[in-house]
Design a protein around this motif. Structure first.
Motif, mmCIF file in Angstrom:
data_model
loop_
_atom_site.group_PDB
_atom_site.id
_atom_site.type_symbol
_atom_site.label_atom_id
_atom_site.label_comp_id
_atom_site.label_asym_id
_atom_site.label_seq_id
_atom_site.Cartn_x
_atom_site.Cartn_y
_atom_site.Cartn_z
ATOM 1 N N GLY A 115 0.124 -4.008 6.534
ATOM 2 C CA GLY A 115 -0.717 -5.154 5.707
ATOM 3 C C GLY A 115 -2.460 -4.896 5.888
ATOM 4 N N GLU A 116 -2.637 -5.197 5.172
ATOM 5 C CA GLU A 116 -4.255 -5.239 5.175
ATOM 6 C C GLU A 116 -4.622 -6.514 5.110
ATOM 7 O OE1 GLU A 116 -6.071 -5.285 2.739
ATOM 8 O OE2 GLU A 116 -2.996 -5.104 1.159
ATOM 9 N N MET A 117 -5.726 -6.673 5.607
ATOM 10 C CA MET A 117 -7.317 -7.282 5.126
ATOM 11 C C MET A 117 -8.577 -7.108 5.318
ATOM 12 S SD MET A 117 -7.750 -10.800 3.900
ATOM 13 C CE MET A 117 -8.656 -11.151 3.635
ATOM 14 N N GLY A 118 -9.296 -7.042 4.509
ATOM 15 C CA GLY A 118 -10.441 -6.709 4.718
ATOM 16 C C GLY A 118 -11.409 -7.244 3.541
ATOM 17 N N ILE A 119 -11.726 -8.113 3.458
ATOM 18 C CA ILE A 119 -13.085 -8.680 1.737
ATOM 19 C C ILE A 119 -13.861 -7.140 1.507
ATOM 20 C CG2 ILE A 119 -14.987 -9.972 0.970
ATOM 21 C CD1 ILE A 119 -12.035 -10.837 1.581
ATOM 22 N N GLY A 120 -13.054 -6.539 0.047
ATOM 23 C CA GLY A 120 -13.991 -5.395 0.100
ATOM 24 C C GLY A 120 -13.253 -4.368 -0.021
ATOM 25 N N ASN A 121 -11.970 -4.125 0.695
ATOM 26 C CA ASN A 121 -10.968 -3.266 0.898
ATOM 27 C C ASN A 121 -10.358 -2.240 -0.817
ATOM 28 O OD1 ASN A 121 -9.241 -4.459 0.660
ATOM 29 N ND2 ASN A 121 -8.576 -4.158 2.873
ATOM 30 N N THR A 122 -10.349 -2.845 -1.619
ATOM 31 C CA THR A 122 -10.087 -2.341 -2.429
ATOM 32 C C THR A 122 -11.379 -1.345 -3.416
ATOM 33 O OG1 THR A 122 -11.018 -4.025 -4.236
ATOM 34 C CG2 THR A 122 -8.310 -3.961 -3.329
ATOM 35 N N THR A 123 -12.390 -1.639 -3.103
ATOM 36 C CA THR A 123 -13.623 -0.993 -3.172
ATOM 37 C C THR A 123 -13.719 0.102 -2.425
ATOM 38 O OG1 THR A 123 -15.306 -2.954 -3.695
ATOM 39 C CG2 THR A 123 -15.713 -0.190 -3.592
ATOM 40 N N SER A 124 -13.253 0.784 -1.326
ATOM 41 C CA SER A 124 -12.922 1.869 -0.606
ATOM 42 C C SER A 124 -11.240 2.590 -0.844
ATOM 43 C CB SER A 124 -13.090 0.680 1.009
ATOM 44 O OG SER A 124 -12.432 2.031 2.301
ATOM 45 N N ALA A 125 -10.874 1.756 -1.188
ATOM 46 C CA ALA A 125 -9.051 2.201 -1.580
ATOM 47 C C ALA A 125 -9.765 3.116 -2.999
ATOM 48 C CB ALA A 125 -8.736 1.710 -1.586
ATOM 49 N N SER A 126 -10.370 2.014 -3.509
ATOM 50 C CA SER A 126 -10.408 2.736 -5.059
ATOM 51 C C SER A 126 -11.531 4.841 -5.226
ATOM 52 C CB SER A 126 -11.199 2.448 -5.645
ATOM 53 O OG SER A 126 -10.788 1.055 -6.523
ATOM 54 N N ALA A 127 -11.846 4.882 -3.769
ATOM 55 C CA ALA A 127 -13.484 5.353 -3.614
ATOM 56 C C ALA A 127 -12.433 6.755 -2.979
ATOM 57 C CB ALA A 127 -13.856 5.524 -2.735
ATOM 58 N N ILE A 128 -11.545 6.136 -1.695
ATOM 59 C CA ILE A 128 -10.455 7.201 -1.460
ATOM 60 C C ILE A 128 -9.959 7.704 -2.644
ATOM 61 C CG2 ILE A 128 -8.668 7.086 -0.340
ATOM 62 C CD1 ILE A 128 -9.944 5.578 1.628
ATOM 63 N N MET A 129 -9.260 7.211 -2.963
ATOM 64 C CA MET A 129 -8.513 7.802 -4.507
ATOM 65 C C MET A 129 -8.587 8.037 -5.489
ATOM 66 S SD MET A 129 -6.603 5.169 -7.685
ATOM 67 C CE MET A 129 -5.815 6.069 -8.838
ATOM 68 N N ALA A 130 -10.056 7.963 -5.685
ATOM 69 C CA ALA A 130 -11.541 9.112 -6.314
ATOM 70 C C ALA A 130 -11.874 10.339 -5.844
ATOM 71 C CB ALA A 130 -12.689 8.844 -6.980
ATOM 72 N N ALA A 131 -11.107 9.996 -4.449
ATOM 73 C CA ALA A 131 -12.379 11.071 -4.068
ATOM 74 C C ALA A 131 -10.937 12.323 -3.822
ATOM 75 C CB ALA A 131 -12.893 10.988 -2.679
ATOM 76 N N ILE A 132 -9.986 11.520 -3.717
ATOM 77 C CA ILE A 132 -8.160 12.593 -3.143
ATOM 78 C C ILE A 132 -7.597 13.550 -4.404
ATOM 79 C CG2 ILE A 132 -5.980 12.724 -2.584
ATOM 80 C CD1 ILE A 132 -7.285 11.266 0.016
ATOM 81 N N MET A 133 -7.542 12.359 -5.614
ATOM 82 C CA MET A 133 -7.305 12.768 -6.543
ATOM 83 C C MET A 133 -7.826 13.186 -7.720
ATOM 84 S SD MET A 133 -4.196 9.304 -7.190
ATOM 85 C CE MET A 133 -3.992 9.920 -8.382
ATOM 86 N N GLN A 134 -9.436 13.302 -7.217
ATOM 87 C CA GLN A 134 -10.487 14.196 -8.232
ATOM 88 C C GLN A 134 -10.777 13.215 -9.405
ATOM 89 O OE1 GLN A 134 -10.324 18.091 -7.795
ATOM 90 N NE2 GLN A 134 -10.621 18.156 -5.285
ATOM 91 N N VAL A 135 -10.615 12.091 -9.533
ATOM 92 C CA VAL A 135 -10.534 11.342 -10.664
ATOM 93 C C VAL A 135 -11.729 10.174 -10.579
ATOM 94 C CG1 VAL A 135 -7.851 11.124 -10.939
ATOM 95 C CG2 VAL A 135 -8.758 9.272 -10.040
ATOM 96 N N CYS A 136 -12.369 10.542 -11.755
ATOM 97 C CA CYS A 136 -13.466 9.306 -11.652
ATOM 98 C C CYS A 136 -13.119 7.763 -11.433
ATOM 99 C CB CYS A 136 -14.559 9.457 -13.491
ATOM 100 S SG CYS A 136 -13.129 8.452 -14.727
ATOM 101 N N ALA A 137 -14.356 6.885 -11.174
ATOM 102 C CA ALA A 137 -13.893 5.920 -10.400
ATOM 103 C C ALA A 137 -13.258 4.304 -11.624
ATOM 104 C CB ALA A 137 -15.379 5.189 -10.370
#
Length: 350
Positions: free
Chosen positions: A173-195
């Motif tokens: 599990g995870e806890m971290g304010i702001g971490n959905t923004t980080s995860a969204s950026a990782i998703m966009a980078a790896i899957m090569q989709v837009c923000a």
């Protein structure tokens, strides 16, 4: 850092499938439980070289917490201080994840991967701090590469301890304010989709904040564009201390031939990176649920995996993984205990 992960055995596939199909039920009637049972059997056969009985031993759920510099950009409903407050709540047993772990039989550990203010010493929190917070990912790298290496080393050591205590199934599990923004950026980078295809409301922000998150992710992708073909660099540029350690822990668990139960959006982002580092890790993963976060279903579709649950969760903490444990146990139980047509003297319905 490299991981030596065994390819999951397919040597006993015919025997495993015959066992599943021979139970007193129509073919496929137990749906995804049959898929999970086969996956459990394959992984356990890899280390034991037999599949006569499936075992789930001392399931362990580890919550990693980390703070994110990008939180100062107003991308969340809460300030970064809430991360530390929730870590204290976990340690004192008052959060949703504590309730579910107590109810369902998980062993729970809480890890400070790097939050603004270190927890009080009397709290039962494992110290694996990589710093106090990452840097804002849209302005500079979230962390230096050596922090990723350090995080992996700490995660490796923790997983080895869990394995040595007898566990063969681990969830994060995870806890971290702001971490959905980080995860969204990782998703966009790896899957090569837009923000805009990755950014959602997280824990419930306004449309204005969603737009701000999209802009931040877009800026980060442009800033780090030249580095994002390397998954380790993806973590350094876009990740969080907790996401780094979850990624390393997933790889370490697979290296130890352990089952990995993957939670929601942030943990699936870590899984994306882990699979990029060593694709074999995916064979050890069971995906617990599809969260209410916008990008999660797209991640699961891209990975071509089917989650066990879809009940609108968007809390994090590992709650979806915790709730999926009874289904894992049911998969092992029917494989082990359900009579075959021959044993029950029932006419085969096939």
């Amino acid at each position: 850092m490299t991981y030596s992960i065994q390819s999951v055995s397919t040597q006993f596939d015919q025997e495993i499938q015959a066992t599943i199909d021979g139970k007193t039920k129509p073919l496929g009637a137990l749906g995804q439980l049959e898929v999970v049972a086969k996956q459990l059997a394959r992984v356990q056969a890899t280390s034991t070289n037999k599949v006569d009985r499936l075992v789930i031993k001392k399931p362990q759920l580890i919550v990693f917490a980390g703070d994110h510099g990008v939180a100062s950009e107003g991308v969340s409903i809460a300030p970064s201080e809430v991360t530390g407050q929730m870590v204290a709540n976990f340690a004192q047993g008052g959060a949703a994840i504590n309730v579910f772990c107590r109810q369902l039989g998980w062993q729970l550990s809480v890890v400070d991967a790097g939050i603004l203010i270190a927890p009080e010493k009397e709290l039962q929190v494992i110290n694996q701090r990589l710093g106090t917070t990452t840097a804002p990912l849209h302005k500079t790298q979230a962390m230096p590469l050596e922090k990723v290496t350090q995080g992996f080393a700490k995660a490796n050591q923790l997983i080895k301890q869990v394995k040595d205590k007898g566990s063969n199934l681990v969830a994060f599990g995870e806890m971290g304010i702001g971490n959905t923004t980080s995860a969204s950026a990782i998703m966009a980078a790896i899957m090569q989709v837009c923000a805009k295809d990755t950014v959602g409301k997280g824990t419930g922000v306004t449309d204005e904040v969603v737009l701000k998150k999209q802009q931040v992710v877009e800026q980060a992708l442009v800033l780090h564009k030249e580095k994002l073909s390397d998954p380790i660099q993806v973590l350094a540029c876009l990740g969080g201390f907790e996401i780094v350690q979850i990624t390393g822990a997933m790889l370490a668990a697979a290296q130890e031939n352990m089952h990995i139960l993957v939670d929601g959006f942030i943990c699936t982002a870590a899984a994306l990176v882990a699979i990029q580092i060593n694709p074999t890790v995916k064979d050890y993963m069971i995906f617990a649920h599809c969260s209410g976060e916008k990008g999660h279903i797209k991640m699961l579709e891209w990975l071509e995996v089917e989650p066990l649950l879809n009940i609108g969760l968007r809390l994090g903490e590992g709650t979806g993984a915790a709730l999926a444990l009874p289904l894992i146990q049911a998969s092992a139980a029917f494989y082990n205990e359900m009579a075959s047509f021959e044993q029950a003297d029932v006419a085969d319905v096939v």
